[in-house]
Design a protein around this motif. Structure first.
Motif, PDB file in Angstrom:
ATOM      1  N   ALA A 312       0.840  -1.209   0.000  1.00  0.00           N
ATOM      2  CA  ALA A 312       0.000   0.000   0.000  1.00  0.00           C
ATOM      3  C   ALA A 312       0.869   1.252   0.000  1.00  0.00           C
ATOM      4  N   LYS A 313       1.906   1.221   0.814  1.00  0.00           N
ATOM      5  CA  LYS A 313       2.820   2.354   0.964  1.00  0.00           C
ATOM      6  C   LYS A 313       3.443   2.745  -0.376  1.00  0.00           C
ATOM      7  N   VAL A 314       3.813   1.732  -1.149  1.00  0.00           N
ATOM      8  CA  VAL A 314       4.459   2.000  -2.444  1.00  0.00           C
ATOM      9  C   VAL A 314       3.417   2.413  -3.487  1.00  0.00           C
ATOM     10  N   LEU A 315       2.285   1.734  -3.487  1.00  0.00           N
ATOM     11  CA  LEU A 315       1.259   2.011  -4.504  1.00  0.00           C
ATOM     12  C   LEU A 315       0.801   3.461  -4.499  1.00  0.00           C
ATOM     13  N   VAL A 316       0.746   4.095  -3.316  1.00  0.00           N
ATOM     14  CA  VAL A 316       0.228   5.461  -3.253  1.00  0.00           C
ATOM     15  C   VAL A 316       1.287   6.515  -3.585  1.00  0.00           C
ATOM     16  N   LEU A 317       2.506   6.088  -3.866  1.00  0.00           N
ATOM     17  CA  LEU A 317       3.559   7.061  -4.185  1.00  0.00           C
ATOM     18  C   LEU A 317       3.253   7.830  -5.467  1.00  0.00           C
ATOM     19  N   ASP A 318       2.490   7.207  -6.351  1.00  0.00           N
ATOM     20  CA  ASP A 318       2.146   7.846  -7.616  1.00  0.00           C
ATOM     21  C   ASP A 318       0.646   7.588  -7.834  1.00  0.00           C
ATOM     22  N   PRO A 319      -0.167   8.653  -7.904  1.00  0.00           N
ATOM     23  CA  PRO A 319      -1.621   8.436  -8.011  1.00  0.00           C
ATOM     24  C   PRO A 319      -1.994   7.576  -9.218  1.00  0.00           C
ATOM     25  N   LYS A 320      -1.205   7.658 -10.259  1.00  0.00           N
ATOM     26  CA  LYS A 320      -1.488   6.882 -11.457  1.00  0.00           C
ATOM     27  C   LYS A 320      -1.222   5.385 -11.206  1.00  0.00           C
ATOM     28  N   MET A 321      -0.200   5.108 -10.406  1.00  0.00           N
ATOM     29  CA  MET A 321       0.090   3.707 -10.052  1.00  0.00           C
ATOM     30  C   MET A 321      -1.041   3.173  -9.174  1.00  0.00           C
ATOM     31  N   ALA A 322      -1.531   4.010  -8.257  1.00  0.00           N
ATOM     32  CA  ALA A 322      -2.641   3.599  -7.388  1.00  0.00           C
ATOM     33  C   ALA A 322      -3.883   3.286  -8.224  1.00  0.00           C
ATOM     34  N   ASP A 323      -4.167   4.128  -9.211  1.00  0.00           N
ATOM     35  CA  ASP A 323      -5.322   3.895 -10.088  1.00  0.00           C
ATOM     36  C   ASP A 323      -5.138   2.606 -10.888  1.00  0.00           C
ATOM     37  N   TYR A 324      -3.936   2.417 -11.364  1.00  0.00           N
ATOM     38  CA  TYR A 324      -3.613   1.207 -12.139  1.00  0.00           C
ATOM     39  C   TYR A 324      -3.911  -0.027 -11.301  1.00  0.00           C
ATOM     40  N   PHE A 325      -3.434   0.016 -10.060  1.00  0.00           N
ATOM     41  CA  PHE A 325      -3.656  -1.110  -9.148  1.00  0.00           C
ATOM     42  C   PHE A 325      -5.151  -1.369  -8.977  1.00  0.00           C
ATOM     43  N   GLU A 326      -5.913  -0.298  -8.769  1.00  0.00           N
ATOM     44  CA  GLU A 326      -7.344  -0.497  -8.520  1.00  0.00           C
ATOM     45  C   GLU A 326      -8.051  -1.111  -9.732  1.00  0.00           C
ATOM     46  N   GLU A 327      -7.660  -0.674 -10.924  1.00  0.00           N
ATOM     47  CA  GLU A 327      -8.242  -1.256 -12.137  1.00  0.00           C
ATOM     48  C   GLU A 327      -8.004  -2.767 -12.176  1.00  0.00           C
ATOM     49  N   VAL A 328      -6.752  -3.147 -11.885  1.00  0.00           N
ATOM     50  CA  VAL A 328      -6.392  -4.561 -11.970  1.00  0.00           C
ATOM     51  C   VAL A 328      -6.999  -5.348 -10.801  1.00  0.00           C
ATOM     52  N   ALA A 329      -6.977  -4.741  -9.615  1.00  0.00           N
ATOM     53  CA  ALA A 329      -7.445  -5.451  -8.415  1.00  0.00           C
ATOM     54  C   ALA A 329      -8.943  -5.747  -8.462  1.00  0.00           C
ATOM     55  N   LEU A 330      -9.683  -4.971  -9.267  1.00  0.00           N
ATOM     56  CA  LEU A 330     -11.124  -5.223  -9.359  1.00  0.00           C
ATOM     57  C   LEU A 330     -11.409  -6.518 -10.122  1.00  0.00           C
ATOM     58  N   GLN A 331     -10.462  -6.954 -10.938  1.00  0.00           N
ATOM     59  CA  GLN A 331     -10.667  -8.125 -11.787  1.00  0.00           C
ATOM     60  C   GLN A 331      -9.942  -9.366 -11.293  1.00  0.00           C
ATOM     61  N   LEU A 332      -8.967  -9.167 -10.421  1.00  0.00           N
ATOM     62  CA  LEU A 332      -8.119 -10.279 -10.012  1.00  0.00           C
ATOM     63  C   LEU A 332      -7.888 -10.227  -8.506  1.00  0.00           C
ATOM     64  N   ASP A 333      -7.202 -11.236  -7.990  1.00  0.00           N
ATOM     65  CA  ASP A 333      -6.824 -11.211  -6.591  1.00  0.00           C
ATOM     66  C   ASP A 333      -5.955  -9.975  -6.324  1.00  0.00           C
ATOM     67  N   ALA A 334      -6.337  -9.175  -5.321  1.00  0.00           N
ATOM     68  CA  ALA A 334      -5.669  -7.892  -5.086  1.00  0.00           C
ATOM     69  C   ALA A 334      -4.206  -8.066  -4.684  1.00  0.00           C
ATOM     70  N   LYS A 335      -3.927  -9.087  -3.890  1.00  0.00           N
ATOM     71  CA  LYS A 335      -2.540  -9.294  -3.457  1.00  0.00           C
ATOM     72  C   LYS A 335      -1.655  -9.615  -4.651  1.00  0.00           C
ATOM     73  N   LEU A 336      -2.202 -10.447  -5.550  1.00  0.00           N
ATOM     74  CA  LEU A 336      -1.458 -10.795  -6.758  1.00  0.00           C
ATOM     75  C   LEU A 336      -1.217  -9.540  -7.599  1.00  0.00           C
ATOM     76  N   ALA A 337      -2.269  -8.737  -7.755  1.00  0.00           N
ATOM     77  CA  ALA A 337      -2.150  -7.500  -8.537  1.00  0.00           C
ATOM     78  C   ALA A 337      -1.096  -6.585  -7.921  1.00  0.00           C
ATOM     79  N   ALA A 338      -1.169  -6.395  -6.601  1.00  0.00           N
ATOM     80  CA  ALA A 338      -0.230  -5.502  -5.909  1.00  0.00           C
ATOM     81  C   ALA A 338       1.195  -5.977  -6.117  1.00  0.00           C
ATOM     82  N   SER A 339       1.391  -7.272  -5.958  1.00  0.00           N
ATOM     83  CA  SER A 339       2.732  -7.817  -6.063  1.00  0.00           C
ATOM     84  C   SER A 339       3.308  -7.624  -7.462  1.00  0.00           C
ATOM     85  N   TRP A 340       2.515  -7.920  -8.487  1.00  0.00           N
ATOM     86  CA  TRP A 340       3.015  -7.750  -9.856  1.00  0.00           C
ATOM     87  C   TRP A 340       3.273  -6.290 -10.190  1.00  0.00           C
TER      88      TRP A 340
END
Lengths: 472, 93
Positions: A312-340
């Motif tokens: 979470a700490k890293v994902l919020v460093l760039d709002p665009k990265m955070a948005d990217y994560f949310e797009e992917v996490a809605l379709q897949l396992d969130a932990k997997l999305a975050a890790s990739w």
């Protein structure tokens, strides 16, 4: 560093606006010829009158609110008088004793935990033009002036002298940049977007101001150099003079500016061509526009997606990265999305000098989802996913086409079993060794399968099959 | 009291040169201006300061790009130009 006191003055261009602070010249001048984004107002021609850009005031208020500062109900512009060719009028329109906002703070994470860096004030002003010199600055006989930058909306954010190391100064600037990017009023990638003056003093010495440092690394290096220089002076029993110095980015040293030139007497007085601003209505308007800030987002990610704080700490460093994560996490396992995204995609983008705004275009979230779904369905190996990401970033193209052409679709289990049998048949020596107790001989057989499949077989799966076959 | 040095300091900030007679003349004039400001001492302290005599506030412009001058127009009256730049004095020694 208990004896070090650092304060910063950060100049931030509100460079996501369309026009200058006091005239309607566009501010997209970065790739333009000199003196092509100018008009009578920003050239300081006689009789030209400034009119303030409403969106610039709103952007400034937005920043002040996000930095926890107190927006003043009543604010006034002043003329700061000095003769310097980057100012065509002979003065800069700035703010003096009635700035836009007072106080505020930015929280940084140091090795000793969180630290609040207190702010003194935030005010608006116009950016000066840009001077350059033909050849070297020392040899040139005159300056060349480009007024394209003259009048670009600038915010000056002044901290209290509360930082105690160059590293803290860098952490503060990084955090400030992230907050500004979140507010969508600032693009830190543009040249000259953020410029810093740093004040530093050591216990028992005078305060030294280092002017106009244009990179975060530069701030850290200039301050480190100053600490060493001032320590050496104090150790030898000499005095540290109160003075202004310039940072030489090439040689990583600071040099004294002649004090005579710096003896400024700005003779501020209220700008008679602009009327005062009462902010209350604007503040109400802006409050509704404030986006979710990094800290809030970080907490929400941990709760909503149940990912670790390390992600979470890293994902919020760039709002665009955070948005990217949310797009992917809605379709897949969130932990997997975050890790990739954090462990792989971010690294691959960094390596190429790109941020997630570029990354979004190169490998769209929906493409990443498709790719990771193949991985979840075990149609492609982890190594294969990395290879597709790299190819996609470097060469573009369709995800499926890349997987096909590189033969990255994982090999079916029956095929792996066949290859394992082949490995055993062709390598009787290894089989013998294995049966004689040399368990690592199995690795040789796995290696054979990996080699003929060019790494497309899952190594763990292959090893398991080989061991089963050998123990029968 | 306004001194000769005060006048020379201000002349220096304004980048103008003054003759001895002018220095004396401005010394007297600066003094009379400052004396005039003494009237403000009579104002009661709780009076709001006046920042402008215009009774307007919040005069804004929308953030919409307008016409710029062409570079030729912008530089038309400049005596010293080079490659699309204005030429100015060198400011760092």
């Amino acid at each position: 560093m208990d004896d070090v006191i650092i304060g910063l003055e950060v100049h931030v261009q509100l460079n996501r606006l369309k026009t200058k602070l006091f005239c309607s010249c566009p501010i997209n001048y970065h790739d333009s010829e000199p003196n092509t984004h100018v008009c009578p107002v920003c050239l300081g021609m006689p009789g030209a009158m400034p009119v303030i850009n409403k969106e610039a005031v709103k952007a400034a208020i937005k920043i002040a609110l996000a930095l926890n500062a107190e927006v003043q109900p009543f604010t006034v512009f002043d003329r700061k008088n000095y003769f310097y060719p980057d100012l065509p009028k002979g003065f800069q329109i700035s703010q003096y004793d009635r700035p836009l906002a007072l106080g505020g703070y930015v929280t940084i994470e140091t090795e000793d935990g969180e630290k609040k860096i207190a702010l003194k004030r935030i005010h608006m002003e116009e950016d000066p033009g840009k001077l350059s010199y033909k050849g070297s600055i020392t040899l040139a006989k005159y300056s060349l002036i480009d007024y394209n930058r003259s009048g670009v909306p600038l915010l000056e954010i002044v901290t209290e002298p509360v930082m105690s190391s160059p590293k803290e100064a860098r952490l503060f600037l990084n955090k400030l940049r992230i907050i500004l990017e979140y507010l969508e009023v600032f693009d830190g990638n543009l040249e000259g977007a953020m410029r810093v003056d740093a004040n530093i003093s050591l216990k028992g010495g005078g305060r030294v101001e280092i002017k106009n440092i244009s990179s975060f690394k530069g701030v850290e290096r200039a301050l480190s150099y100053e600490i060493t220089r001032q320590r050496n002076l104090l150790r030898r029993g000499r005095v540290v003079l109160r003075e202004t110095r310039h940072f030489d980015e090439v040689n990583n040293i600071t040099v004294s500016l002649r004090s005579k030139e710096e003896e400024q007497d700005y003779r501020y007085f209220p700008e008679p061509d602009l009327v005062p601003i009462h902010t209350s209505e604007l503040v109400d308007e802006v409050k509704d526009l404030l986006p979710e800030m990094p800290e809030e987002k970080r907490q929400r990610f941990i709760q909503q997606y149940e990912i670790g704080d390390n992600f979470a700490k890293v994902l919020v460093l760039d709002p665009k990265m955070a948005d990217y994560f949310e797009e992917v996490a809605l379709q897949l396992d969130a932990k997997l999305a975050a890790s990739w995204i954090v462990d792989v995609l971010r690294g691959e983008l960094n390596y190429r000098g790109w941020d997630f705004r570029v990354g979004w275009e190169k490998l769209r979230p929906e493409e990443m989802i498709r790719l990771l779904k193949y991985f979840v369905e075990e149609k492609i190996t982890e190594k294969g996913v990395v290879e597709v990401i790299r190819t996609k970033l470097d060469e573009g193209g369709d995800i499926d086409a890349i997987i096909q052409s590189k033969g990255l679709f994982a090999i079916p289990k029956t095929e792996i079993e066949r290859l394992c049998r082949e490995a055993i048949e062709k390598n009787p020596k290894a089989v013998e060794d294995y049966k004689a107790g040399k368990k690592q001989a199995a690795n040789y057989l796995v290696g054979y399968v990996m080699k003929v499949t060019r790494g497309r077989a899952d190594p763990a799966e292959t090893a398991k099959i080989i061991r089963e076959m050998l123990s029968n | 009291m306004i001194t000769r040095d005060d006048v020379l300091h201000i002349a220096n900030l304004a980048k103008i040169q003054l003759s001895d007679e002018e220095v004396e003349k401005f010394k007297d004039e600066f003094q009379s201006i400052l004396d005039y400001f003494d009237i403000l001492d009579e104002v009661e302290e709780e009076i709001e300061p006046t920042f402008t005599v215009i009774q307007l506030r919040n005069v804004f412009r929308e953030d919409a790009p307008g016409e710029c001058l062409s570079r030729e127009e912008a530089m038309m009256n400049a005596k010293h130009v080079e490659n699309g730049y204005f030429k100015g004095p060198k400011v760092v020694e």
